[in-house]
Write a protein that holds these residues in place. Structure first.
Motif, PDB file in Angstrom:
ATOM      1  N   ASP A 193       0.845  -1.199   0.000  1.00 38.69           N
ATOM      2  CA  ASP A 193       0.000   0.000   0.000  1.00 38.69           C
ATOM      3  C   ASP A 193       0.878   1.246   0.000  1.00 38.69           C
ATOM      4  O   ASP A 193       1.053   1.897   1.021  1.00 38.69           O
ATOM      5  CB  ASP A 193      -0.901  -0.019   1.244  1.00 38.69           C
ATOM      6  CG  ASP A 193      -1.901   1.119   1.239  1.00 38.69           C
ATOM      7  OD1 ASP A 193      -2.181   1.669   0.153  1.00 38.69           O
ATOM      8  OD2 ASP A 193      -2.394   1.469   2.335  1.00 38.69           O
ATOM      9  N   PRO A 194       1.453   1.598  -1.163  1.00 43.38           N
ATOM     10  CA  PRO A 194       2.338   2.767  -1.217  1.00 43.38           C
ATOM     11  C   PRO A 194       1.639   4.019  -0.697  1.00 43.38           C
ATOM     12  O   PRO A 194       0.504   4.302  -1.096  1.00 43.38           O
ATOM     13  CB  PRO A 194       2.662   2.893  -2.706  1.00 43.38           C
ATOM     14  CG  PRO A 194       2.452   1.526  -3.261  1.00 43.38           C
ATOM     15  CD  PRO A 194       1.322   0.948  -2.475  1.00 43.38           C
ATOM     16  N   PRO A 195       2.294   4.760   0.199  1.00 42.63           N
ATOM     17  CA  PRO A 195       1.659   5.929   0.816  1.00 42.63           C
ATOM     18  C   PRO A 195       1.697   7.161  -0.089  1.00 42.63           C
ATOM     19  O   PRO A 195       2.308   8.181   0.229  1.00 42.63           O
ATOM     20  CB  PRO A 195       2.503   6.126   2.080  1.00 42.63           C
ATOM     21  CG  PRO A 195       3.866   5.668   1.668  1.00 42.63           C
ATOM     22  CD  PRO A 195       3.639   4.511   0.727  1.00 42.63           C
ATOM     23  N   VAL A 196       1.044   7.042  -1.247  1.00 39.66           N
ATOM     24  CA  VAL A 196       1.046   8.148  -2.208  1.00 39.66           C
ATOM     25  C   VAL A 196      -0.356   8.335  -2.763  1.00 39.66           C
ATOM     26  O   VAL A 196      -1.179   7.420  -2.738  1.00 39.66           O
ATOM     27  CB  VAL A 196       2.021   7.881  -3.369  1.00 39.66           C
ATOM     28  CG1 VAL A 196       3.453   7.907  -2.878  1.00 39.66           C
ATOM     29  CG2 VAL A 196       1.720   6.565  -4.063  1.00 39.66           C
ATOM     30  N   ASP A 197      -0.610   9.521  -3.284  1.00 42.60           N
ATOM     31  CA  ASP A 197      -1.922   9.855  -3.812  1.00 42.60           C
ATOM     32  C   ASP A 197      -1.997   9.496  -5.285  1.00 42.60           C
ATOM     33  O   ASP A 197      -2.118  10.358  -6.154  1.00 42.60           O
ATOM     34  CB  ASP A 197      -2.204  11.343  -3.605  1.00 42.60           C
ATOM     35  CG  ASP A 197      -3.620  11.708  -4.023  1.00 42.60           C
ATOM     36  OD1 ASP A 197      -4.457  10.793  -4.099  1.00 42.60           O
ATOM     37  OD2 ASP A 197      -3.876  12.907  -4.277  1.00 42.60           O
ATOM     38  N   ARG A 198      -1.882   8.205  -5.571  1.00 42.07           N
ATOM     39  CA  ARG A 198      -2.002   7.714  -6.933  1.00 42.07           C
ATOM     40  C   ARG A 198      -2.240   6.204  -6.857  1.00 42.07           C
ATOM     41  O   ARG A 198      -1.912   5.564  -5.858  1.00 42.07           O
ATOM     42  CB  ARG A 198      -0.756   8.031  -7.749  1.00 42.07           C
ATOM     43  CG  ARG A 198       0.496   7.280  -7.325  1.00 42.07           C
ATOM     44  CD  ARG A 198       1.720   7.806  -8.059  1.00 42.07           C
ATOM     45  NE  ARG A 198       2.023   9.154  -7.634  1.00 42.07           N
ATOM     46  CZ  ARG A 198       2.921   9.934  -8.221  1.00 42.07           C
ATOM     47  NH1 ARG A 198       3.579   9.502  -9.263  1.00 42.07           N
ATOM     48  NH2 ARG A 198       3.164  11.144  -7.775  1.00 42.07           N
ATOM     49  N   PRO A 199      -2.814   5.614  -7.892  1.00 42.74           N
ATOM     50  CA  PRO A 199      -3.076   4.164  -7.850  1.00 42.74           C
ATOM     51  C   PRO A 199      -1.783   3.373  -7.710  1.00 42.74           C
ATOM     52  O   PRO A 199      -0.755   3.708  -8.308  1.00 42.74           O
ATOM     53  CB  PRO A 199      -3.754   3.889  -9.199  1.00 42.74           C
ATOM     54  CG  PRO A 199      -4.291   5.203  -9.643  1.00 42.74           C
ATOM     55  CD  PRO A 199      -3.333   6.226  -9.122  1.00 42.74           C
ATOM     56  N   ALA A 200      -1.803   2.316  -6.937  1.00 43.71           N
ATOM     57  CA  ALA A 200      -0.613   1.489  -6.727  1.00 43.71           C
ATOM     58  C   ALA A 200      -0.098   0.905  -8.032  1.00 43.71           C
ATOM     59  O   ALA A 200       1.107   0.714  -8.194  1.00 43.71           O
ATOM     60  CB  ALA A 200      -0.922   0.365  -5.727  1.00 43.71           C
TER      61      ALA A 200
END
Length: 242
Positions: free
Chosen positions: A116-123
């Protein structure tokens, strides 16, 4: 490949390298790692006149010459830490010997970011989740980045800094793709990280046209994926990339 030191002057080291085709190269390496001269009678002098295979060999010879120069002058900064297999083996040792309770504390953010990458974009648009590691002179882990310091967006292919810059310069940055982790945070994940560190040793050898030692012929994401170099080497992987 085989390499030997021919001599050195104040600013450079002469290295002879015999490549896998039994062709000889004369290389001059600066003490800063710059390739000052590369002479051979068996390949075109200009890169634009070389085939992809010929360019691959020339690049591997340059890397092998840097490694030979670094071994001859170990106190100089000729070969970057992240491309020196001897140094990268120290990282493997540090990870293997890191106490399990400390490992679970230090690598938990990395463990949690992989699925679950902590970024505001789809993994699915994130290619790699990374972690930086610094080691001590005693081959122990000094510290790790507390969250991913860089990811690569597959939409652009470009590195994107998504976390804060680390407060230190890591000796190594390891990256793996976002994936569902079916193992708990524990010894199995410890081994997972250890294997990926071995992949960096593997790829440092491949980068200079050398077959890695058997213990480093492992599956996993190393430098080849990190730098987009899966097809760069003429030493092929005897396994499927994983």
């Amino acid at each position: 490949m085989k390499a030997k030191i021919d001599g050195h002057k104040e600013t450079k080291i002469g290295v002879s390298v015999l490549d896998g085709n039994k062709n000889t190269h004369l290389v001059e390496v600066g003490f800063d790692g710059e390739i000052l001269f590369h002479g051979t009678d068996d390949y075109p002098n200009k890169p634009e006149n070389r085939t992809e295979e010929e360019q691959r060999i020339i690049s591997q010879v340059d890397a092998r010459a840097r490694y030979a120069a670094q071994m001859e002058f170990p106190d100089e900064d000729i070969l970057p830490f992240e491309w020196n297999p001897d140094e990268l083996e120290r990282v493997v040792t540090a990870i293997q010997n890191h106490p399990q309770d400390a490992f679970e504390r230090d690598f938990r953010a990395f463990y949690e970011a992989i699925p679950d990458p902590p970024v505001d974009r789809p993994a699915e648009n994130v290619d790699l989740v990374t972690i930086g590691i610094e080691i001590t002179e005693e081959d122990r882990i000094a510290r790790v980045t507390d969250e991913p310091v860089m990811m690569v967006d597959t939409n652009t292919g470009d590195p994107t800094a998504l976390g804060p810059d680390p407060a230190f310069e890591p000796h190594i940055i390891m990256g793996v793709p976002p994936l569902a982790i079916e193992m708990p945070m524990g010894p199995e994940f410890h081994e997972f990280v250890n294997v990926h560190a071995k992949c960096h040793v593997r790829d440092a050898y491949l980068h200079m046209g050398e077959q890695p030692p058997d213990e480093y012929m492992v599956q996993g994401y190393g430098k080849m994926h990190f730098f987009g170099m899966e097809n760069y080497h003429d030493v092929r992987f005897p396994y499927d990339q994983g």
